[in-house]
Design a protein around this motif. Structure first.
Motif, PDB file in Angstrom:
ATOM      1  N   LYS A 249       0.834  -1.208   0.000  1.00 34.39           N
ATOM      2  CA  LYS A 249       0.000   0.000   0.000  1.00 34.39           C
ATOM      3  C   LYS A 249       0.870   1.260   0.000  1.00 34.39           C
ATOM      4  N   ILE A 250       1.950   1.216   0.750  1.00 31.46           N
ATOM      5  CA  ILE A 250       2.867   2.359   0.800  1.00 31.46           C
ATOM      6  C   ILE A 250       3.542   2.548  -0.554  1.00 31.46           C
ATOM      7  N   GLU A 251       3.914   1.457  -1.194  1.00 30.41           N
ATOM      8  CA  GLU A 251       4.593   1.547  -2.490  1.00 30.41           C
ATOM      9  C   GLU A 251       3.681   2.134  -3.565  1.00 30.41           C
ATOM     10  N   ILE A 252       2.391   1.843  -3.498  1.00 25.04           N
ATOM     11  CA  ILE A 252       1.454   2.451  -4.451  1.00 25.04           C
ATOM     12  C   ILE A 252       1.440   3.957  -4.283  1.00 25.04           C
ATOM     13  N   LEU A 253       1.398   4.433  -3.053  1.00 26.62           N
ATOM     14  CA  LEU A 253       1.422   5.873  -2.811  1.00 26.62           C
ATOM     15  C   LEU A 253       2.747   6.477  -3.292  1.00 26.62           C
ATOM     16  N   GLN A 254       3.849   5.825  -2.998  1.00 30.88           N
ATOM     17  CA  GLN A 254       5.144   6.337  -3.466  1.00 30.88           C
ATOM     18  C   GLN A 254       5.173   6.458  -4.987  1.00 30.88           C
ATOM     19  N   HIS A 255       4.648   5.447  -5.660  1.00 30.84           N
ATOM     20  CA  HIS A 255       4.641   5.468  -7.131  1.00 30.84           C
ATOM     21  C   HIS A 255       3.808   6.638  -7.643  1.00 30.84           C
TER      22      HIS A 255
ATOM     23  N   LEU B  29       5.748  10.270   5.120  1.00 29.13           N
ATOM     24  CA  LEU B  29       6.067  10.044   3.718  1.00 29.13           C
ATOM     25  C   LEU B  29       5.975  11.398   3.017  1.00 29.13           C
ATOM     26  N   PHE B  30       7.094  11.826   2.407  1.00 27.58           N
ATOM     27  CA  PHE B  30       7.207  13.174   1.864  1.00 27.58           C
ATOM     28  C   PHE B  30       6.994  13.186   0.352  1.00 27.58           C
ATOM     29  N   GLY B  31       6.547  14.330  -0.141  1.00 29.89           N
ATOM     30  CA  GLY B  31       6.448  14.538  -1.581  1.00 29.89           C
ATOM     31  C   GLY B  31       5.288  15.443  -1.940  1.00 29.89           C
ATOM     32  N   ARG B  32       5.395  16.080  -3.121  1.00 28.68           N
ATOM     33  CA  ARG B  32       4.304  16.921  -3.578  1.00 28.68           C
ATOM     34  C   ARG B  32       3.079  16.050  -3.852  1.00 28.68           C
ATOM     35  N   GLY B  33       2.001  16.367  -3.173  1.00 29.83           N
ATOM     36  CA  GLY B  33       0.778  15.580  -3.269  1.00 29.83           C
ATOM     37  C   GLY B  33       0.635  14.547  -2.172  1.00 29.83           C
TER      38      GLY B  33
ATOM     39  N   MET C 172      -3.455  15.405  -3.122  1.00 27.21           N
ATOM     40  CA  MET C 172      -4.142  14.474  -2.272  1.00 27.21           C
ATOM     41  C   MET C 172      -3.915  13.056  -2.758  1.00 27.21           C
ATOM     42  N   LYS C 173      -2.640  12.771  -3.077  1.00 27.75           N
ATOM     43  CA  LYS C 173      -2.369  11.442  -3.593  1.00 27.75           C
ATOM     44  C   LYS C 173      -2.463  10.363  -2.523  1.00 27.75           C
ATOM     45  N   SER C 174      -2.345  10.739  -1.249  1.00 22.64           N
ATOM     46  CA  SER C 174      -2.571   9.736  -0.196  1.00 22.64           C
ATOM     47  C   SER C 174      -4.045   9.363  -0.147  1.00 22.64           C
ATOM     48  N   GLY C 175      -4.933  10.346  -0.263  1.00 22.41           N
ATOM     49  CA  GLY C 175      -6.363  10.039  -0.315  1.00 22.41           C
ATOM     50  C   GLY C 175      -6.719   9.262  -1.561  1.00 22.41           C
ATOM     51  N   LEU C 176      -6.140   9.656  -2.698  1.00 21.56           N
ATOM     52  CA  LEU C 176      -6.391   8.946  -3.954  1.00 21.56           C
ATOM     53  C   LEU C 176      -5.929   7.498  -3.863  1.00 21.56           C
ATOM     54  N   ALA C 177      -4.718   7.295  -3.351  1.00 16.38           N
ATOM     55  CA  ALA C 177      -4.206   5.924  -3.210  1.00 16.38           C
ATOM     56  C   ALA C 177      -5.092   5.106  -2.289  1.00 16.38           C
ATOM     57  N   ALA C 178      -5.575   5.716  -1.215  1.00 17.46           N
ATOM     58  CA  ALA C 178      -6.398   4.982  -0.243  1.00 17.46           C
ATOM     59  C   ALA C 178      -7.713   4.515  -0.852  1.00 17.46           C
TER      60      ALA C 178
END
Length: 390
Positions: free
Chosen positions: A6-12, A96-100, A104-110
């Protein structure tokens, strides 16, 4: 799916620099995650070259719940000011750092993982879930507008937008937005002979001085959102110091409340422009940029209350039911044919749009639990014949 996966999807997702554009790369990646599941209906809806919305639908006959997230992010600015590279997805401790990462890429990934886990586990849904991944939210919600016009929200019984409210907040009402521009056209001449020209700045200032009193009449306040806000934020004009300016313009931002539909404000602005244009030499032109209506909402709506209950249970906190000062994709989706409640609840931090934006990994993983439990609870409730759909 393991927590690491799940973390790797967000990182990607963070590693795809979808800065106000290039959402098709995000859509392609998300679509690839659903390739092992032919029962998922995956649709790409092109807005422009390199800019695809993505719609993924799973489940069965019955009520339909929408899960929404946008794929674009704002610019990183001076990347040298970041301690953690903006498009690396670097992890330090629980962050976990990064633009978005927050917006809201954490919300999108979730919400993407919510659908994937239902498919992976063979969950029999009492209805269907539709993932709505949009383009252009940061610059005007035009992806959501396109999907709404195409009918993708017409069958929704409820909508959850995974914006970074924090899981301890359920946002049920939000301000609208009106960005407008006024352009003043005059006539340039030498500044030694001003009577032969028309000073565009002088005429623009007539509007500037008049619009404040017009906006001041909107005195009603919302108990959650407060009053209507109007700010002139940009003014420019003229070519050089010894020439009467032939053009000048201003831009203003308004944050509206449900008591004042946007059309009421358009009418006043347009009436003021028409009035000023009756004066000799005045030529003012008014235009709008991606206006959004305010979202009224009901704090007692079933989806709102369920979201609070589920987040309380999963996260062990007292979730607050609140309003938001910012617009979101819900303002567009609520223009669909069906009548439904739209809420915001999602993982994030107070670093959205900032240097070293981050999300808590713990909260990100909890968000997936919240979306899974909330989706099932809402669909079960909405599928009961005696229940009125949200």
């Amino acid at each position: 799916m393991t927590p690491q996966a799940k973390i790797e999807i967000l990182q990607h997702l963070i590693q795809i620099p979808s800065v106000n554009d290039h959402e098709a790369q995000v859509a392609d990646y998300i679509a690839s995650l659903f390739e092992p599941y032919p029962q998922a209906k995956v649709e790409k809806v092109t807005y422009a070259p390199g800019r695809d919305n993505l719609v993924v639908t799973i489940g069965n006959a019955g009520p339909q719940l929408g899960l929404c997230g946008h794929m674009d992010v704002v610019a990183a600015g001076d990347e040298g000011a970041w301690q953690h590279a903006p498009f690396a997805g670097e992890i330090v401790g629980d962050q976990l750092f990064g633009r978005g990462a927050s917006d809201m890429k954490s919300g999108l990934a979730a919400i993407v993982i919510t659908l994937l886990e239902f498919l992976e586990q063979g969950t029999q849904l009492p209805g269907s879930i539709r993932l709505l991944a949009t383009v252009g939210e940061e610059t005007g919600e035009y992806g959501a507008a396109q999907l709404t016009a195409a009918g993708y929200a017409d069958d929704l019984a409820g909508l959850i937008i995974a914006e970074p409210s924090g899981l301890d907040n359920v946002v049920y009402t939000a301000r609208g937005v009106i960005d407008y521009k006024v352009v003043s056209t005059g006539k340039a001449v030498h500044s030694a002979q001003p009577e032969k020209g028309i000073n565009a700045i002088d005429n623009l200032m007539k509007f500037y001085n008049a619009v404040g009193p017009v906006m001041a009449k909107y005195t009603q306040t919302d108990p959650v959102l407060g009053g209507l806000l109007h700010n002139v934020d940009l003014i420019s004009g003229g070519e050089q110091v010894n020439s009467i300016p032939a053009q000048a313009e201003l831009m203003a931002n308004m944050r509206t409340i449900p008591a004042y539909p946007n059309q009421v404000i358009y009418d006043d602005l347009e009436a003021l422009i028409a009035q000023l244009n009756q004066e000799p030499g005045v030529q003012l032109d008014l235009s709008y940029s991606y206006p959004e209506e305010a979202i009224p909402g009901d704090p007692h709506a079933p989806l709102v209350q369920l979201a609070k209950q589920v987040s309380d249970q999963v996260c062990g906190h007292d979730t607050q039911i609140v309003g938001s000062g910012g617009a979101n994709d819900g303002a567009e989706f609520l223009q669909a044919k069906s009548d439904f409640t739209s809420i915001e609840i999602g993982p994030g931090s107070n670093t959205s749009h900032q240097v070293d934006e981050y999300v808590s990994i713990k909260e990100y993983l909890q968000a997936i639990e919240v979306y899974e439990a909330l989706s099932l609870a809402f669909l079960k409730k909405a599928a009961q014949p005696e229940q009125v759909h949200d």
